[in-house]
Design a protein around this motif. Structure first.
Motif, short mmCIF file in Angstrom:
data_model
loop_
_atom_site.label_atom_id
_atom_site.label_comp_id
_atom_site.label_asym_id
_atom_site.label_seq_id
_atom_site.Cartn_x
_atom_site.Cartn_y
_atom_site.Cartn_z
N SER A 260 0.96 -1.17 0.05
CA SER A 260 -0.04 0.09 0.02
C SER A 260 0.85 1.36 0.03
O SER A 260 1.60 1.56 1.07
N GLY A 261 0.99 1.95 -0.99
CA GLY A 261 2.14 2.97 -1.31
C GLY A 261 3.28 2.32 -1.12
O GLY A 261 3.90 1.31 -1.92
N LEU A 262 4.44 2.88 -0.24
CA LEU A 262 5.73 2.21 -0.01
C LEU A 262 5.99 2.62 1.44
O LEU A 262 6.00 3.74 2.02
N ARG A 263 6.40 1.44 1.94
CA ARG A 263 6.98 1.70 3.32
C ARG A 263 8.29 1.16 3.38
O ARG A 263 8.45 -0.10 2.94
N VAL A 264 9.11 1.89 3.67
CA VAL A 264 10.57 1.44 3.88
C VAL A 264 10.70 1.33 5.32
O VAL A 264 10.69 2.27 5.98
N SER A 265 11.79 0.27 5.66
CA SER A 265 12.10 0.15 7.19
C SER A 265 13.67 -0.69 7.11
O SER A 265 14.16 -1.30 6.29
N VAL A 266 14.15 0.00 8.30
CA VAL A 266 15.44 -0.66 8.56
C VAL A 266 15.29 -1.34 9.97
O VAL A 266 15.19 -0.52 11.12
N THR A 267 15.47 -2.49 10.10
CA THR A 267 15.25 -2.99 11.56
C THR A 267 16.58 -3.88 11.83
O THR A 267 17.00 -4.63 11.20
N ASP A 268 16.99 -3.87 13.11
CA ASP A 268 18.43 -4.50 13.48
C ASP A 268 18.07 -5.45 14.79
O ASP A 268 17.05 -5.28 15.29
N ASP A 269 19.05 -6.31 15.05
CA ASP A 269 18.96 -7.13 16.15
C ASP A 269 19.80 -6.66 17.14
O ASP A 269 20.10 -7.53 17.93
N VAL B 264 8.24 15.48 1.12
CA VAL B 264 7.49 14.70 -0.03
C VAL B 264 6.37 14.07 0.37
O VAL B 264 5.99 13.02 -0.33
N GLY B 265 5.82 14.36 1.68
CA GLY B 265 4.55 13.82 2.01
C GLY B 265 4.68 12.69 2.91
O GLY B 265 3.58 11.99 2.90
N GLY B 266 5.68 12.10 3.08
CA GLY B 266 5.98 10.99 3.89
C GLY B 266 5.67 11.14 5.41
O GLY B 266 5.80 12.27 6.11
N GLN B 267 5.93 10.06 6.08
CA GLN B 267 5.96 9.77 7.61
C GLN B 267 7.12 9.11 8.04
O GLN B 267 7.16 8.16 7.59
N VAL B 268 7.74 9.60 9.10
CA VAL B 268 8.76 8.71 9.56
C VAL B 268 8.30 8.04 11.10
O VAL B 268 7.53 8.73 11.95
N PHE B 269 8.64 6.80 11.23
CA PHE B 269 8.48 6.20 12.41
C PHE B 269 9.62 5.53 13.19
O PHE B 269 10.32 4.93 12.48
N ILE B 270 9.94 5.77 14.34
CA ILE B 270 11.18 5.41 15.04
C ILE B 270 10.89 4.65 16.37
O ILE B 270 10.00 5.34 17.07
N SER C 34 13.92 0.07 15.09
CA SER C 34 13.52 0.10 13.69
C SER C 34 13.20 1.70 13.18
O SER C 34 12.80 2.56 13.85
N VAL C 35 13.78 1.85 12.12
CA VAL C 35 13.54 3.24 11.49
C VAL C 35 12.69 2.97 10.17
O VAL C 35 13.23 2.06 9.45
N ALA C 36 11.59 3.69 10.03
CA ALA C 36 10.57 3.26 8.99
C ALA C 36 10.12 4.62 8.51
O ALA C 36 9.89 5.61 9.20
N ALA C 37 9.57 4.46 7.06
CA ALA C 37 9.06 5.77 6.62
C ALA C 37 7.88 5.08 5.73
O ALA C 37 7.89 4.28 5.07
N VAL C 38 6.66 5.79 5.85
CA VAL C 38 5.78 5.47 4.71
C VAL C 38 5.34 6.61 3.81
O VAL C 38 5.36 8.07 4.16
N PHE C 39 5.30 6.28 2.50
CA PHE C 39 5.11 7.30 1.30
C PHE C 39 3.73 6.82 0.70
O PHE C 39 3.71 5.73 0.33
N SER C 40 2.90 7.73 0.57
CA SER C 40 1.80 7.62 -0.04
C SER C 40 1.54 7.23 -1.51
O SER C 40 2.72 7.86 -2.41
#
Length: 337
Positions: free
Chosen positions: A280-289, A315-321, A331-337
């Motif tokens: 759904s759109g684009l969700r980009v995430s980087v998650t470590d252990d 650019v209209g996205g949201q960041v989630f940390i 985790s660091v993630a962003a959602v782009f509609s």
């Protein structure tokens, strides 16, 4: 420069034609023909307004004063040339020059205007010209500030990631230099490769070379560079990719770059997962252990994460940390509609 010059010539000829209209389409006594010269004096300075806006306006003002003094030509002409120059003063002149031009124009107008109707019309015209010029200058300054901010973010992302990789490799190479020369040589080769890559991106960021900014297709190279530190990085895509604007792709790439940089510097992790979810759109995430978030619930928000929020938000996205799945890692993630 050639195109700019042709534009100025065309504009000056258009101004001259507009100011000549009362003389071309009206009949005047032969003795009044000489008053056409002030029209030339007020029109031709439009050709030099980019280089000398204040001086060009002063010359045009002489033409207006001369025309008012003789009181013989067509009544109440509209001074298109000076209006164009006044716009340029507001658009590009320095602050002191703008103030002097505004004061001089106001004093000059009050000295030649002879009726209330004329005063209202002139005030509206000159105010509009200056307001449009001021709006253009403000937009130009905002664009320049936005570009400086973009470059600063790019420099932070490029240097932060590359230097983190180089520091880790240098420390590892120094530790095994005597006991395992082969690993030490590999570490120093990685430092050299990271340095060359950083230089290439720096040139692109500051415009020294006309190279494209990084896109999602460049993530493979970014991941390979990060893996030289010993961190295991896996890239996963879900769903069907779609076409994104260049700005969105740069923001997504920088999010991955910042996320991996923080993993290398702070997480004490052995692996990281980079996920591009197109469901759904684009969700980009980087998650470590790694060791995850501190007790406050999130890692300190340094300049990198603050700049990341601004870049993604632009650019209209949201960041989630925050913590990774099941509270493990970070985790660091962003959602782009």
């Amino acid at each position: 420069m050639r195109r700019q010059w042709l534009t100025d010539v065309g504009l000056t000829l258009g101004v001259l034609l507009a100011q000549s209209a009362p003389f071309l389409f009206a009949t005047h006594p032969a003795g009044e023909k000489w008053v056409y010269w002030p029209v030339l004096v007020t029109s031709l300075p439009a050709l030099t307004r980019r280089w000398q806006p204040g001086g060009s306006l002063a010359v045009a003002a002489v033409g207006i004063a001369a025309y008012a003094a003789v009181d013989a030509g067509p009544a109440q002409p509209i001074w298109y040339g000076p209006l164009v120059i006044f716009y340029t003063v507001a658009y590009q002149a320095g602050r002191v020059e703008r103030v002097l031009c505004v004061v001089g124009t106001a004093v000059g107008a009050l000295s030649v205007i002879g009726s209330v109707n004329t005063a209202v019309r002139e005030l509206a015209l000159w105010s509009a010209a200056y307001a449009i010029g001021t709006l253009g200058r403000t937009r130009k300054e905002m664009a320049a500030q936005a570009e400086r901010t973009r470059i600063a973010r790019d420099l932070h992302d490029i240097l932060g990631h590359s230097l983190s990789v180089m520091i880790v490799q240098a420390e590892g190479g120094a530790a095994v230099a005597r006991t395992d020369p082969g690993r030490a040589e590999a570490a120093f080769d990685a430092i050299s490769a990271s340095g060359r890559e950083a230089m290439g991106q720096l040139r692109a960021a500051v415009g020294a070379l006309r190279e494209p900014l990084p896109q999602l297709a460049d993530l493979d190279q970014l991941i390979r560079t990060t893996q030289r530190t010993g961190l295991s990085v896996r890239l996963t895509e879900r769903g069907r990719p779609r076409t994104l604007s260049s700005d969105v792709q740069v923001a997504a790439y920088r999010l991955v770059q910042e996320g991996l940089t923080n993993v290398v510097k702070h997480a004490e992790a052995t692996s990281a997962d980079v996920v591009l979810d197109w469901t759904s759109g684009l969700r980009v995430s980087v998650t470590d252990d790694g060791r995850g978030a501190p007790s406050q619930g999130a890692r300190p928000a340094g300049h990198g994460l603050i700049g990341l929020r601004e870049r993604v938000g632009a650019v209209g996205g949201q960041v989630f940390i925050g913590p990774g799945e099941q509270g493990k890692g970070f985790s660091v993630a962003a959602v782009f509609s």
